[in-house]
Design a protein around this motif. Structure first.
Motif, PDB file in Angstrom:
ATOM      1  N   PHE A   8       0.798  -1.102  -0.120  1.00 13.86           N
ATOM      2  CA  PHE A   8      -0.057   0.104  -0.017  1.00 13.86           C
ATOM      3  C   PHE A   8       0.879   1.107  -0.133  1.00 13.86           C
ATOM      4  CE2 PHE A   8      -2.229   3.440   2.066  1.00 13.86           C
ATOM      5  CZ  PHE A   8      -3.477   3.572   1.413  1.00 13.86           C
ATOM      6  N   SER A   9       2.093   1.306   0.469  1.00 13.88           N
ATOM      7  CA  SER A   9       3.016   2.173   0.414  1.00 13.88           C
ATOM      8  C   SER A   9       3.353   2.697  -1.011  1.00 13.88           C
ATOM      9  CB  SER A   9       4.591   1.831   1.177  1.00 13.88           C
ATOM     10  OG  SER A   9       4.158   1.327   2.554  1.00 13.88           O
ATOM     11  N   PHE A  10       3.053   2.129  -1.923  1.00 14.52           N
ATOM     12  CA  PHE A  10       3.322   2.300  -3.488  1.00 14.52           C
ATOM     13  C   PHE A  10       2.091   2.488  -4.138  1.00 14.52           C
ATOM     14  CE2 PHE A  10       7.083  -0.395  -2.095  1.00 14.52           C
ATOM     15  CZ  PHE A  10       7.936   0.551  -1.795  1.00 14.52           C
ATOM     16  N   HIS A  11       0.862   2.554  -3.184  1.00  9.33           N
ATOM     17  CA  HIS A  11      -0.498   2.804  -4.111  1.00  9.33           C
ATOM     18  C   HIS A  11      -0.746   3.559  -5.244  1.00  9.33           C
ATOM     19  CE1 HIS A  11      -1.448   5.772  -1.133  1.00  9.33           C
ATOM     20  NE2 HIS A  11      -2.227   6.146  -1.788  1.00  9.33           N
ATOM     21  N   ARG A  12       0.107   4.719  -4.887  1.00  6.99           N
ATOM     22  CA  ARG A  12       0.055   5.933  -6.132  1.00  6.99           C
ATOM     23  C   ARG A  12       0.982   5.348  -7.301  1.00  6.99           C
ATOM     24  NH1 ARG A  12       0.772  10.835  -1.786  1.00  6.99           N
ATOM     25  NH2 ARG A  12       1.821   9.237  -0.899  1.00  6.99           N
ATOM     26  N   LEU A  13       1.991   4.782  -7.114  1.00  8.29           N
ATOM     27  CA  LEU A  13       2.781   4.291  -8.237  1.00  8.29           C
ATOM     28  C   LEU A  13       2.011   3.226  -8.978  1.00  8.29           C
ATOM     29  CD1 LEU A  13       6.283   3.828  -6.399  1.00  8.29           C
ATOM     30  CD2 LEU A  13       5.578   5.426  -8.366  1.00  8.29           C
ATOM     31  N   LEU A  14       1.247   2.311  -8.246  1.00  9.06           N
ATOM     32  CA  LEU A  14       0.471   1.318  -8.730  1.00  9.06           C
ATOM     33  C   LEU A  14      -0.665   1.809  -9.634  1.00  9.06           C
ATOM     34  CD1 LEU A  14      -0.493  -1.911  -9.225  1.00  9.06           C
ATOM     35  CD2 LEU A  14      -1.831  -1.350  -6.987  1.00  9.06           C
ATOM     36  N   ALA A  15      -1.319   2.989  -9.037  1.00  8.13           N
ATOM     37  CA  ALA A  15      -2.388   3.444  -9.731  1.00  8.13           C
ATOM     38  C   ALA A  15      -1.852   4.448 -11.098  1.00  8.13           C
ATOM     39  CB  ALA A  15      -3.157   4.525  -8.647  1.00  8.13           C
ATOM     40  N   ALA A  16      -0.685   5.107 -11.115  1.00  6.75           N
ATOM     41  CA  ALA A  16      -0.128   5.483 -12.063  1.00  6.75           C
ATOM     42  C   ALA A  16       0.413   4.554 -13.318  1.00  6.75           C
ATOM     43  CB  ALA A  16       0.843   6.587 -11.799  1.00  6.75           C
ATOM     44  N   GLY A  17       0.420   3.188 -12.980  1.00 11.06           N
ATOM     45  CA  GLY A  17       1.023   2.413 -13.686  1.00 11.06           C
ATOM     46  C   GLY A  17       2.620   2.254 -13.887  1.00 11.06           C
ATOM     47  N   LYS A  18       3.207   2.705 -12.861  1.00 11.71           N
ATOM     48  CA  LYS A  18       4.699   2.707 -12.691  1.00 11.71           C
ATOM     49  C   LYS A  18       5.186   1.560 -11.906  1.00 11.71           C
ATOM     50  CE  LYS A  18       4.793   7.961 -13.318  1.00 11.71           C
ATOM     51  NZ  LYS A  18       4.956   9.158 -12.649  1.00 11.71           N
ATOM     52  N   GLN A  19       4.437   0.824 -11.005  1.00 16.87           N
ATOM     53  CA  GLN A  19       4.561  -0.121 -10.447  1.00 16.87           C
ATOM     54  C   GLN A  19       3.594  -1.335 -10.559  1.00 16.87           C
ATOM     55  OE1 GLN A  19       4.597  -0.778  -6.270  1.00 16.87           O
ATOM     56  NE2 GLN A  19       6.539  -0.512  -6.032  1.00 16.87           N
ATOM     57  N   ASP A  20       3.977  -2.575 -10.684  1.00 20.79           N
ATOM     58  CA  ASP A  20       3.167  -3.684 -10.475  1.00 20.79           C
ATOM     59  C   ASP A  20       3.596  -4.609  -9.476  1.00 20.79           C
ATOM     60  OD1 ASP A  20       5.373  -5.001 -11.770  1.00 20.79           O
ATOM     61  OD2 ASP A  20       4.118  -5.255 -13.487  1.00 20.79           O
ATOM     62  N   MET A  21       3.203  -5.728  -9.322  1.00 22.17           N
ATOM     63  CA  MET A  21       3.485  -6.792  -8.382  1.00 22.17           C
ATOM     64  C   MET A  21       4.971  -7.170  -8.598  1.00 22.17           C
ATOM     65  SD  MET A  21       2.636  -8.232  -5.360  1.00 22.17           S
ATOM     66  CE  MET A  21       3.660  -9.462  -4.449  1.00 22.17           C
ATOM     67  N   PHE A  22       5.409  -7.176  -9.926  1.00 20.55           N
ATOM     68  CA  PHE A  22       6.720  -7.840  -9.867  1.00 20.55           C
ATOM     69  C   PHE A  22       7.747  -6.667  -9.609  1.00 20.55           C
ATOM     70  CE2 PHE A  22       3.725 -10.386 -12.456  1.00 20.55           C
ATOM     71  CZ  PHE A  22       4.302 -11.654 -12.240  1.00 20.55           C
ATOM     72  N   GLN A  23       7.410  -5.559  -9.911  1.00 20.65           N
ATOM     73  CA  GLN A  23       8.089  -4.343  -9.732  1.00 20.65           C
ATOM     74  C   GLN A  23       8.447  -3.985  -8.011  1.00 20.65           C
ATOM     75  OE1 GLN A  23      10.093  -2.662 -11.879  1.00 20.65           O
ATOM     76  NE2 GLN A  23      11.189  -1.814 -10.004  1.00 20.65           N
ATOM     77  N   TYR A  24       7.083  -4.432  -7.672  1.00 23.17           N
ATOM     78  CA  TYR A  24       7.067  -4.175  -6.049  1.00 23.17           C
ATOM     79  C   TYR A  24       8.073  -5.306  -5.413  1.00 23.17           C
ATOM     80  CZ  TYR A  24       5.708  -5.732  -1.516  1.00 23.17           C
ATOM     81  OH  TYR A  24       5.542  -6.087  -0.057  1.00 23.17           O
ATOM     82  N   ILE A  25       8.281  -6.317  -6.091  1.00 20.92           N
ATOM     83  CA  ILE A  25       9.047  -7.299  -5.508  1.00 20.92           C
ATOM     84  C   ILE A  25      10.688  -6.948  -5.741  1.00 20.92           C
ATOM     85  CG2 ILE A  25      10.235  -9.764  -5.906  1.00 20.92           C
ATOM     86  CD1 ILE A  25       7.374 -10.585  -6.774  1.00 20.92           C
ATOM     87  N   GLN A  26      10.932  -6.075  -6.960  1.00 21.37           N
ATOM     88  CA  GLN A  26      12.341  -5.675  -7.113  1.00 21.37           C
ATOM     89  C   GLN A  26      12.613  -4.233  -6.133  1.00 21.37           C
ATOM     90  OE1 GLN A  26      14.712  -7.300  -8.912  1.00 21.37           O
ATOM     91  NE2 GLN A  26      13.069  -8.712  -9.056  1.00 21.37           N
ATOM     92  N   ASP A  27      11.429  -3.677  -6.063  1.00 21.23           N
ATOM     93  CA  ASP A  27      11.714  -2.377  -5.214  1.00 21.23           C
ATOM     94  C   ASP A  27      11.979  -2.919  -3.657  1.00 21.23           C
ATOM     95  OD1 ASP A  27      11.638  -0.778  -7.240  1.00 21.23           O
ATOM     96  OD2 ASP A  27       9.206  -0.477  -7.048  1.00 21.23           O
ATOM     97  N   SER A  28      11.248  -4.048  -3.386  1.00 21.49           N
ATOM     98  CA  SER A  28      11.543  -4.484  -1.844  1.00 21.49           C
ATOM     99  C   SER A  28      12.708  -4.749  -1.554  1.00 21.49           C
ATOM    100  CB  SER A  28      10.549  -5.520  -1.552  1.00 21.49           C
ATOM    101  OG  SER A  28       9.211  -4.969  -1.712  1.00 21.49           O
ATOM    102  N   LYS A  29      13.278  -5.600  -2.810  1.00 22.64           N
ATOM    103  CA  LYS A  29      14.755  -6.422  -2.827  1.00 22.64           C
ATOM    104  C   LYS A  29      15.794  -5.011  -2.604  1.00 22.64           C
ATOM    105  CE  LYS A  29      17.498  -9.781  -3.279  1.00 22.64           C
ATOM    106  NZ  LYS A  29      17.540 -10.799  -2.399  1.00 22.64           N
TER     107      LYS A  29
END
Length: 276
Positions: A8-29
């Motif tokens: 949820f910390s990245f919900h604005r990135l998700l809404a803008a199409g700048k992050q999906d679940m796979f990018q979330y994994i990479q960002d978390s890493k």
């Protein structure tokens, strides 16, 4: 120290199409997380970014968060395994226990069962399901909530997953209501959010509920140049949890006022590491 960033910390990135679940994994890493703790919008079939923003602001109206299919989930699990990040708690909106109409409760229960099966498929340790219901439920509403949790807890137990309630919305924003529920359903665990309390109830909530915490959401909004959070005393919250024997994942749920969600998560992680 085990650390996650609730997606949820990245919900604005998700809404803008700048992050999906796979990018979330990479960002978390990249942020140095040890676990993944997605908000279910990151695992849902979203047609429009506005749907994400609506769900984020209206968790009681998140019925449109419908999970992706199993093939997609298997690819998510493979990506998480490749990154070396296991799943902790999946935060689910749209599957809460209480609705006034029985048919609506049944629809939500089916959604809860589906998300429990997803948690099992991903190897998650916990799933957050909200109580729903009025802020001061009468005896009948409270019984519906308690029995509903007993049902989903049994379903989740059979899948090797623990169910947690969060001080999120409805009755759980009030410490006495939350404690009453946790005492009535001993197998129900607590995801303790540092911020989500009714006005004037934060200090009481911390003191009464810290001993029940099995998972956390540490909220942040505004940072000083020195890295302190201006909205609440996060070091005191961390100290309180530690003094109550908390040994779970330190979960970040940053909502940066400046909109820089990656930086907000990074600064929150640094704050936790400094005092954890």
């Amino acid at each position: 120290m085990e650390i996650s960033v609730c997606s949820f910390s990245f919900h604005r990135l998700l809404a803008a199409g700048k992050q999906d679940m796979f990018q979330y994994i990479q960002d978390s890493k990249k942020l140095g997380c040890t676990h993944l703790e997605p908000w279910n919008a990151h695992l849902a079939n979203i047609d429009q970014g506005q749907d994400v923003l609506h769900a984020g602001s209206n968790p009681q109206q998140s019925h449109h968060l419908t999970a992706m299919d199993d093939d997609y989930l298997d690819r998510v699990k493979a990506a998480a395994d490749e990154a070396g990040l296991p799943f902790g708690c999946i935060a689910v909106d749209g599957a809460h226990i209480y609705e006034q109409e029985i048919e609506a409760r049944e629809r939500n229960r089916a959604k809860a069962y589906r998300w429990i099966s997803i948690a099992e498929r991903l190897g998650a340790s916990h799933i957050r399901i909200d109580s729903g219901g009025p802020e001061a439920p009468d005896d009948q509403a409270f019984e519906v909530i308690a029995k509903g949790y007993e049902d989903v807890i049994q379903r989740a137990h059979d899948s090797g997953v623990k169910v947690v309630v969060e001080n999120h919305w409805g009755p759980t924003r009030f410490p006495d209501q939350l404690v009453k529920l946790l005492e009535a359903v001993p197998k129900l665990k607590l995801l303790l959010d540092s911020w989500n309390w009714a006005p004037g109830k934060q200090a009481e909530g911390w003191l009464k509920c810290a001993k029940y915490a099995e998972a956390t959401h540490i909220k942040t909004f505004h940072f000083t140049d020195e890295g302190q959070e201006l909205t609440q005393n996060i070091p005191a919250f961390i100290k309180l949890l530690k003094s109550n024997g908390f040994h779970g994942i330190w979960g970040v749920e940053s909502v940066p006022a400046d909109g820089d969600e990656i930086e907000g998560a990074r600064r929150t992680i640094e704050l936790i590491q400094r005092f954890g």
